[in-house]
Design a protein around this motif. Structure first.
Motif, PDB file in Angstrom:
ATOM      1  N   ALA A 535       0.841  -1.199   0.000  1.00 15.97           N
ATOM      2  CA  ALA A 535       0.000   0.000   0.000  1.00 15.97           C
ATOM      3  C   ALA A 535       0.871   1.242   0.000  1.00 15.97           C
ATOM      4  N   HIS A 536       0.439   2.216  -0.759  1.00 10.20           N
ATOM      5  CA  HIS A 536       1.065   3.540  -0.695  1.00 10.20           C
ATOM      6  C   HIS A 536       0.617   4.278   0.558  1.00 10.20           C
ATOM      7  N   ALA A 537      -0.655   4.130   0.934  1.00  8.64           N
ATOM      8  CA  ALA A 537      -1.201   4.744   2.145  1.00  8.64           C
ATOM      9  C   ALA A 537      -2.550   4.108   2.427  1.00  8.64           C
ATOM     10  N   ILE A 538      -2.962   4.198   3.692  1.00  9.69           N
ATOM     11  CA  ILE A 538      -4.318   3.812   4.102  1.00  9.69           C
ATOM     12  C   ILE A 538      -4.974   5.045   4.692  1.00  9.69           C
ATOM     13  N   LEU A 539      -6.099   5.417   4.132  1.00  6.79           N
ATOM     14  CA  LEU A 539      -6.774   6.660   4.489  1.00  6.79           C
ATOM     15  C   LEU A 539      -7.617   6.479   5.742  1.00  6.79           C
ATOM     16  N   ALA A 540      -8.117   7.601   6.253  1.00  2.00           N
ATOM     17  CA  ALA A 540      -8.858   7.573   7.516  1.00  2.00           C
ATOM     18  C   ALA A 540     -10.205   6.871   7.387  1.00  2.00           C
ATOM     19  N   ASN A 541     -10.764   6.792   6.193  1.00  2.00           N
ATOM     20  CA  ASN A 541     -12.027   6.082   6.010  1.00  2.00           C
ATOM     21  C   ASN A 541     -11.843   4.607   5.705  1.00  2.00           C
ATOM     22  N   GLY A 542     -10.597   4.086   5.815  1.00  2.00           N
ATOM     23  CA  GLY A 542     -10.335   2.679   5.591  1.00  2.00           C
ATOM     24  C   GLY A 542     -10.026   2.302   4.159  1.00  2.00           C
ATOM     25  N   TYR A 543     -10.044   3.270   3.238  1.00  2.00           N
ATOM     26  CA  TYR A 543      -9.749   2.983   1.839  1.00  2.00           C
ATOM     27  C   TYR A 543      -8.232   2.855   1.670  1.00  2.00           C
ATOM     28  N   VAL A 544      -7.832   1.944   0.781  1.00  2.90           N
ATOM     29  CA  VAL A 544      -6.419   1.647   0.548  1.00  2.90           C
ATOM     30  C   VAL A 544      -5.984   2.329  -0.745  1.00  2.90           C
ATOM     31  N   MET A 545      -4.958   3.152  -0.633  1.00  6.87           N
ATOM     32  CA  MET A 545      -4.381   3.830  -1.795  1.00  6.87           C
ATOM     33  C   MET A 545      -3.097   3.102  -2.170  1.00  6.87           C
ATOM     34  N   SER A 546      -3.088   2.501  -3.348  1.00  3.78           N
ATOM     35  CA  SER A 546      -1.938   1.716  -3.781  1.00  3.78           C
ATOM     36  C   SER A 546      -1.703   1.949  -5.270  1.00  3.78           C
ATOM     37  N   ARG A 547      -0.674   1.305  -5.825  1.00  6.03           N
ATOM     38  CA  ARG A 547      -0.324   1.514  -7.230  1.00  6.03           C
ATOM     39  C   ARG A 547      -1.464   1.056  -8.125  1.00  6.03           C
ATOM     40  N   ILE A 548      -1.550   1.668  -9.291  1.00  4.57           N
ATOM     41  CA  ILE A 548      -2.684   1.458 -10.180  1.00  4.57           C
ATOM     42  C   ILE A 548      -2.804  -0.019 -10.555  1.00  4.57           C
ATOM     43  N   GLY A 549      -4.003  -0.547 -10.472  1.00  8.04           N
ATOM     44  CA  GLY A 549      -4.286  -1.951 -10.738  1.00  8.04           C
ATOM     45  C   GLY A 549      -4.610  -2.750  -9.497  1.00  8.04           C
ATOM     46  N   SER A 550      -4.301  -2.209  -8.319  1.00 10.52           N
ATOM     47  CA  SER A 550      -4.586  -2.955  -7.085  1.00 10.52           C
ATOM     48  C   SER A 550      -6.083  -3.097  -6.852  1.00 10.52           C
ATOM     49  N   ALA A 551      -6.862  -2.085  -7.183  1.00  9.35           N
ATOM     50  CA  ALA A 551      -8.313  -2.162  -6.996  1.00  9.35           C
ATOM     51  C   ALA A 551      -8.925  -3.237  -7.887  1.00  9.35           C
ATOM     52  N   GLN A 552      -8.379  -3.404  -9.098  1.00  6.90           N
ATOM     53  CA  GLN A 552      -8.892  -4.443  -9.988  1.00  6.90           C
ATOM     54  C   GLN A 552      -8.591  -5.830  -9.433  1.00  6.90           C
ATOM     55  N   VAL A 553      -7.410  -6.012  -8.860  1.00 11.65           N
ATOM     56  CA  VAL A 553      -7.052  -7.301  -8.260  1.00 11.65           C
ATOM     57  C   VAL A 553      -7.980  -7.612  -7.090  1.00 11.65           C
ATOM     58  N   CYS A 554      -8.232  -6.615  -6.228  1.00 14.32           N
ATOM     59  CA  CYS A 554      -9.125  -6.828  -5.071  1.00 14.32           C
ATOM     60  C   CYS A 554     -10.549  -7.135  -5.508  1.00 14.32           C
ATOM     61  N   LEU A 555     -10.998  -6.489  -6.560  1.00 13.13           N
ATOM     62  CA  LEU A 555     -12.367  -6.723  -7.031  1.00 13.13           C
ATOM     63  C   LEU A 555     -12.537  -8.148  -7.553  1.00 13.13           C
ATOM     64  N   ILE A 556     -11.566  -8.633  -8.328  1.00 17.73           N
ATOM     65  CA  ILE A 556     -11.666 -10.000  -8.854  1.00 17.73           C
ATOM     66  C   ILE A 556     -11.548 -11.016  -7.719  1.00 17.73           C
ATOM     67  N   ALA A 557     -10.685 -10.737  -6.733  1.00 14.90           N
ATOM     68  CA  ALA A 557     -10.577 -11.640  -5.589  1.00 14.90           C
ATOM     69  C   ALA A 557     -11.874 -11.677  -4.788  1.00 14.90           C
ATOM     70  N   HIS A 558     -12.547 -10.549  -4.679  1.00 16.51           N
ATOM     71  CA  HIS A 558     -13.823 -10.506  -3.961  1.00 16.51           C
ATOM     72  C   HIS A 558     -14.885 -11.338  -4.689  1.00 16.51           C
TER      73      HIS A 558
END
Length: 655
Positions: A535-558
């Motif tokens: 992770a590049h950072a974890i925000l106060a609302n619990g959202y994870v900010m990471s390098r581009i493409g991480s959200a797509q990986v998490c979505l497919i894993a979900h």
């Protein structure tokens, strides 16, 4: 039964006095000691006239011949006291009955007047429905059931076939309605009286105000003649516009209306937005350029071709080096800062952790070379001395969250440096603070994360990782060195292809690896048991900010019900709230995604094509619903527990 109050002399009607027993019952006079009722000896004489003379003589003789009864003085006093007590009781009952009768008369009159309209409307409604309406008349009767006990009232209706009695609750409701009507009438009368008084006082007040104005006007004319001339000139020149005084008064009235209302609006109601996120505003751009010119810091070209959704952000292009206009011997920027900025801009140093470690090393050199000017304090001057260096680094590449937290931590200790501390000792203390931050927040934090993750990784696991994260790399290597047997699938993507370095590093330590691109991840996810991401950072609302493409990986894993674990140190936690990737992000060089190897590059001339825009996002934001757990140096926590960690663990480093 008709319970009527008895008169004061009704109780002694049956008492027999001596010598009166021979009179017939119809001729017996009513003896009454009270003179108020008009009863006395005259009444007895009138009755005696009607009797025959023989009977009258016999009665007189019997009275003379019969011996008189003797009564003692004590008995006389007792009889007198009894008579007086009886008379007082009779008079009290009589007065109470009179008062109740008066109150009943008032109630009946008002209720008749009030209920007449309601009865008529009710009768009309019943007639419209086709029902028969009986004609009844209400009469109130007030009786005293027990003259010695409490008063009891009853109201009965007569005149109908069936007599209906009202309960005490209904009577109370009627009385309350009457009282409310009387109160309303009183209030209406008071309001009318106040209105009449205001109408009468209005002309008098206006006369007083006019007199006061007449007294004040000549004084103002004598004191301020020049102001009147200036206002006349302004009004003549600006014939179609309002004077400034009127506008100011209108503004003041608006402010008072805002502050005097029930919902008070704060003066500083606008949210503070960083200057780096307002580049779509021309005024803000001119303000930023002026600041940079004062600090003698080179600035990037802001006239860039950007996608409309991201015009408010910087776009870091490699078209022109920033150090071309900076003289090394000028003294404005430290040479170590210039070198670090060039490494950031060229991509030699990349990654959130690597950039933060390099910054800490350079700050130690800057503090070591710093000398406090005469008549100045180190705690104040050093903070001002570092600000242009940090601005230059932000122009080279956007500041990461880890860098920002480290700078806050160091500035906090700089500002708390005692003024009586020598410069040499103060600089040594600051360098020790930097070393402590690097050792505890970075090195020991990575070790703690690897220990927590060791309990999560199991034998025969197929772990999927994305790109190259230094923390994930350390976790896998240490788990393999401790005897865990697992396989790793490395997913990579354009434009940096960081997964190549990840595969070479893991395979060099004896870990079995597979390498795929992100477009084939859906075909592999069905066999994966766990996903480990950095992770590049974890925000106060619990959202994870990471390098581009991480959200797509998490979505497919979900979608495939695969657990996702994010490895992140606590110095990367951020108090900012961000729901998407548009508000704040880093825009990379568009030429990086325009380069295509193996055939002719059709995107090489994208700048000259007016309808073509390239977007190179560096980070994306993953919602906390797609993340199972976060492995940190303080333990394994939920993503939404980040604010608690920020408040508990060294708040001076983050606030």
């Amino acid at each position: 039964m008709d319970h009527t109050p008895k008169s004061s002399g009704s109780k002694r009607k049956g008492k027999k006095k001596p010598g009166k027993g021979h009179l017939p019952p119809e001729a017996k006079p009513q003896m009454c000691t009270s003179t108020e009722n008009g009863v006395g000896t005259s009444q007895i004489l009138d009755v005696a006239k009607d009797l025959p003379e023989n009977e009258l003589k016999k009665d007189i003789e019997s009275l003379n011949t019969k011996p008189k009864e003797t009564i003692s003085v004590d008995d006389k006093d007792q009889l007198i006291n009894n008579d007086i007590a009886n008379e007082s009781q009779d008079s009290a009952l009589f007065s109470n009955s009179i008062a109740v009768e008066k109150a009943a008369d008032v109630c009946t009159v008002q209720s008749d007047n009030k209920d007449s309209f309601s009865e008529k409307s009710h009768n009309n409604d019943e007639k419209a429905k086709g029902t028969k309406v009986p004609d009844t008349k209400t009469e109130t009767r007030i009786s005293m059931q027990n003259p010695e006990g409490p008063e009891k009232t009853a109201i009965a209706t007569e005149g109908g076939a069936d007599g209906v009695q009202k309960s005490k609750g209904e009577l109370r409701k009627e009385r309350r309605a009457i009282q409310e009507a009387q109160r309303a009438a009183k209030l209406a009368g008071k309001s009318e009286a106040a209105a009449n008084a205001a109408v009468v006082k209005g002309p008098q007040q206006q006369q007083q105000k006019s007199q006061q104005q007449q007294k004040v006007q000549p004084q103002q004319q004598q004191q301020k003649p020049q102001q009147q001339k200036s206002t006349q000139r302004v009004s003549e020149s600006d014939s179609g516009s309002q004077p400034k005084k009127v506008q100011n008064q209108a503004q003041m009235s608006k402010k008072t209306d805002q502050t005097s209302g029930p919902h008070v609006v704060a003066r500083d109601a606008k949210l503070r937005v960083p200057d780096s996120m307002q580049l779509d505003d021309e005024k803000m751009v001119s303000r930023i350029t002026k600041k940079m010119e004062k600090k003698h810091i080179p600035m990037r070209n802001l006239q860039q071709k950007k996608v409309s959704l991201f015009k408010h952000l910087h776009q870091y292009e490699h078209d022109k080096p920033l150090t071309s206009t900076v003289l090394i011997n000028s003294g404005t920027i430290h040479p170590a800062i210039l070198k670090l900025g060039l490494q950031y801009a060229s991509g030699i140093i990349s990654g959130s952790k690597a950039r933060c470690v390099a910054l800490l090393k350079v700050l130690k050199e800057v503090i070591d070379d710093y000398q406090t000017p005469d008549n100045k304090d180190l705690a104040r001057d050093l903070d001002v001395h570092l600000s242009p260096f940090i601005s230059f680094l932000n122009q080279c590449r956007q500041q990461s969250v880890s860098m920002g937290n480290a700078i806050k931590y160091i500035k906090h200790h700089i500002n708390n440096t005692p003024s009586d501390c020598p410069d040499k000792q103060a600089k040594e203390n600051l360098k020790n603070v930097i070393n402590k931050y690097y050792r505890e927040r970075i090195l020991l934090a990575a070790k703690a994360i690897s220990e927590f993750a060791y309990g999560i990784i199991e034998d025969e696991d197929l772990i999927l990782v994305y790109a190259c994260s230094s923390v994930v790399r350390k976790v896998l290597v240490e788990a393999h060195s401790k005897g865990k047997k697992f396989k790793v699938i490395v997913v990579d993507g354009r434009p940096k292809f960081e997964g190549v370095a990840m595969v070479s590093y893991l395979s060099g330590h004896g870990i079995k690896c597979s390498y795929i691109h992100i477009n084939t991840i859906s075909h592999v996810m069905a066999k994966v048991t766990k996903v480990l991401l950095g992770a590049h950072a974890i925000l106060a609302n619990g959202y994870v900010m990471s390098r581009i493409g991480s959200a797509q990986v998490c979505l497919i894993a979900h979608v495939f019900n695969v657990m996702v674990f994010v490895c992140c140190e606590s110095y990367k936690f951020c108090d900012r709230v961000q729901p998407d990737s548009f508000v704040f992000n880093e825009l990379g060089d568009p030429d990086e995604i325009a380069r295509v190897s193996g055939h002719t590059n059709e995107l090489a001339e994208w700048r000259s094509t007016p309808t073509l825009y390239l977007l190179n996002l560096v980070y994306d934001v993953t919602p906390h619903e797609l993340v199972t757990l976060v492995i940190t140096d303080v333990g394994v926590i939920q993503p939404t527990s980040v604010p608690m960690v920020l408040r508990v663990k060294n708040p001076e480093a983050y606030y």
